[in-house]
Design a protein around this motif. Structure first.
Motif, PDB file in Angstrom:
ATOM      1  N   HIS A   1       0.841  -1.195   0.000  1.00 10.98           N
ATOM      2  CA  HIS A   1       0.000   0.000   0.000  1.00 10.98           C
ATOM      3  C   HIS A   1       0.883   1.255   0.000  1.00 10.98           C
ATOM      4  O   HIS A   1       0.805   2.085   0.901  1.00 10.98           O
ATOM      5  N   GLY A   2       1.727   1.360  -1.037  1.00 10.68           N
ATOM      6  CA  GLY A   2       2.664   2.466  -1.151  1.00 10.68           C
ATOM      7  C   GLY A   2       4.081   1.948  -1.254  1.00 10.68           C
ATOM      8  O   GLY A   2       4.327   0.741  -1.425  1.00 10.68           O
ATOM      9  N   ARG A   3       5.034   2.881  -1.143  1.00 14.67           N
ATOM     10  CA  ARG A   3       6.446   2.516  -1.255  1.00 14.67           C
ATOM     11  C   ARG A   3       7.248   3.213  -0.167  1.00 14.67           C
ATOM     12  O   ARG A   3       7.023   4.396   0.117  1.00 14.67           O
ATOM     13  N   GLY A   4       8.171   2.475   0.447  1.00 13.27           N
ATOM     14  CA  GLY A   4       9.068   3.089   1.416  1.00 13.27           C
ATOM     15  C   GLY A   4       8.437   3.308   2.770  1.00 13.27           C
ATOM     16  O   GLY A   4       7.635   2.492   3.258  1.00 13.27           O
TER      17      GLY A   4
ATOM     18  N   GLY B   1       5.304  11.076   0.785  1.00 17.44           N
ATOM     19  CA  GLY B   1       5.308   9.621   0.735  1.00 17.44           C
ATOM     20  C   GLY B   1       4.940   8.993  -0.590  1.00 17.44           C
ATOM     21  O   GLY B   1       5.050   7.784  -0.749  1.00 17.44           O
ATOM     22  N   GLY B   2       4.480   9.791  -1.575  1.00 15.34           N
ATOM     23  CA  GLY B   2       4.160   9.235  -2.885  1.00 15.34           C
ATOM     24  C   GLY B   2       2.839   8.497  -2.930  1.00 15.34           C
ATOM     25  O   GLY B   2       2.105   8.401  -1.947  1.00 15.34           O
ATOM     26  N   SER B   3       2.546   7.935  -4.091  1.00 16.14           N
ATOM     27  CA  SER B   3       1.273   7.238  -4.302  1.00 16.14           C
ATOM     28  C   SER B   3       1.193   5.990  -3.436  1.00 16.14           C
ATOM     29  O   SER B   3       2.173   5.266  -3.274  1.00 16.14           O
ATOM     30  N   ILE B   4      -0.004   5.720  -2.922  1.00 20.96           N
ATOM     31  CA  ILE B   4      -0.217   4.530  -2.100  1.00 20.96           C
ATOM     32  C   ILE B   4      -1.066   3.480  -2.818  1.00 20.96           C
ATOM     33  O   ILE B   4      -1.256   2.388  -2.287  1.00 20.96           O
ATOM     34  N   ILE B   5      -1.588   3.813  -3.995  1.00 21.36           N
ATOM     35  CA  ILE B   5      -2.205   2.834  -4.880  1.00 21.36           C
ATOM     36  C   ILE B   5      -1.733   3.149  -6.300  1.00 21.36           C
ATOM     37  O   ILE B   5      -0.940   4.056  -6.515  1.00 21.36           O
ATOM     38  N   MET B   6      -2.199   2.416  -7.252  1.00 18.17           N
ATOM     39  CA  MET B   6      -1.667   2.556  -8.606  1.00 18.17           C
ATOM     40  C   MET B   6      -2.023   3.890  -9.242  1.00 18.17           C
ATOM     41  O   MET B   6      -3.145   4.375  -9.123  1.00 18.17           O
TER      42      MET B   6
END
Length: 259
Positions: free
Chosen positions: A134-137, A195-200
């Motif tokens: 559910h996201g990256r990092g 934090g960037g996108s958490i889904i596509m």
């Protein structure tokens, strides 16, 4: 199979004669504060807009009528809200991703709760739990665990509901191993101010297409909660530019497909 987009990640899947409700967020428009407003998540987009942002396209009675089972990919508010907990009959079959979620759903009063496995059988339908991120990092420490599910039955095309995940190696592995002919992705590119996108997002969806060019892909989870970042129109334009608009469907709320 018959797949109907309801709102956000909420879909109805009619598969091998059974009706599944997936990730029900059933409250009226504006019932909840915006995400990122003191709920443990970072500040999100549109802090002046209450969730959900849009009305349900059909009545609650129509949504829950004759439901055979509910699948909860995780328990964030926009996937299993207070309204769903109130309106769903407490004896409804509820599938969840792990024991922790099972305990929460049981605490909400539901008596027929089962944890999905790699080979769960329900009414002759194989339900295969899949991984998701559910996201990256660092944002993963906040967003927590999620899952997807593959549906398999001899009379139907194989269906992969990816859930709240970005594109990463495990999604490719699901596609490579199970070779789904229909794939539902959560494609709103939702994100917070960090934090960037958490889904596509659109590039993730393109990666799904490249991994499964013969599949029919359906993008849901769009324009319904305050942290969405990818609109339907932007995604449709992108798909036209990539010449894959016939392979990737972007339904309006209430729209359905027979596949």
């Amino acid at each position: 199979m018959h797949i109907q987009q309801i709102r956000n990640a909420t879909i109805i899947v009619q598969y091998a004669g059974k009706k599944f409700l997936i990730d029900p967020m059933l409250a009226e428009k504006g019932a909840y504060p915006p995400f990122g407003a003191g709920d443990g998540f970072p500040i999100a987009l549109r802090q002046d807009q209450y969730n959900p942002l849009v009305n349900l396209p059909i009545s609650l009675d129509e949504i829950i009528q004759d439901i055979d089972a509910v699948i909860l990919t995780h328990l964030h508010l926009d996937h299993f809200d207070e309204a769903a907990q109130k309106v769903l009959p407490k004896e409804t079959k509820m599938f969840v991703q792990n024991e922790e979620d099972a305990q929460e759903v049981q605490y909400a009063g539901f008596s027929n709760v089962e944890v999905l496995q790699e080979d769960t059988i329900f009414a002759g339908i194989q339900l295969i739990k899949t991984k998701g991120e559910h996201g990256r990092g660092e944002i993963l420490k906040i967003t927590g665990h999620v899952c997807g599910v593959v549906f398999n039955h001899s009379t139907e095309k194989k269906l992969y509901v990816a859930g709240d995940t970005v594109w990463y190696d495990a999604v490719r592995e699901v596609i490579d191993i199970h070779k789904p002919e229909v794939i539902v992705v959560n494609g709103g590119g939702n994100q917070f101010l960090e934090g960037g996108s958490i889904i596509m997002g659109k590039e993730d969806i393109y990666e799904v297409y490249m991994a499964a060019p013969k599949a029919k892909i359906i993008s849901v989870h769009m324009e319904a909660v305050n942290h969405w970042a990818l609109s339907r129109n932007e995604l449709k334009s992108y798909l036209i530019d990539k010449r894959i608009s016939s392979s990737v469907l972007v339904p309006d709320d209430g729209e359905s497909y027979t596949l």
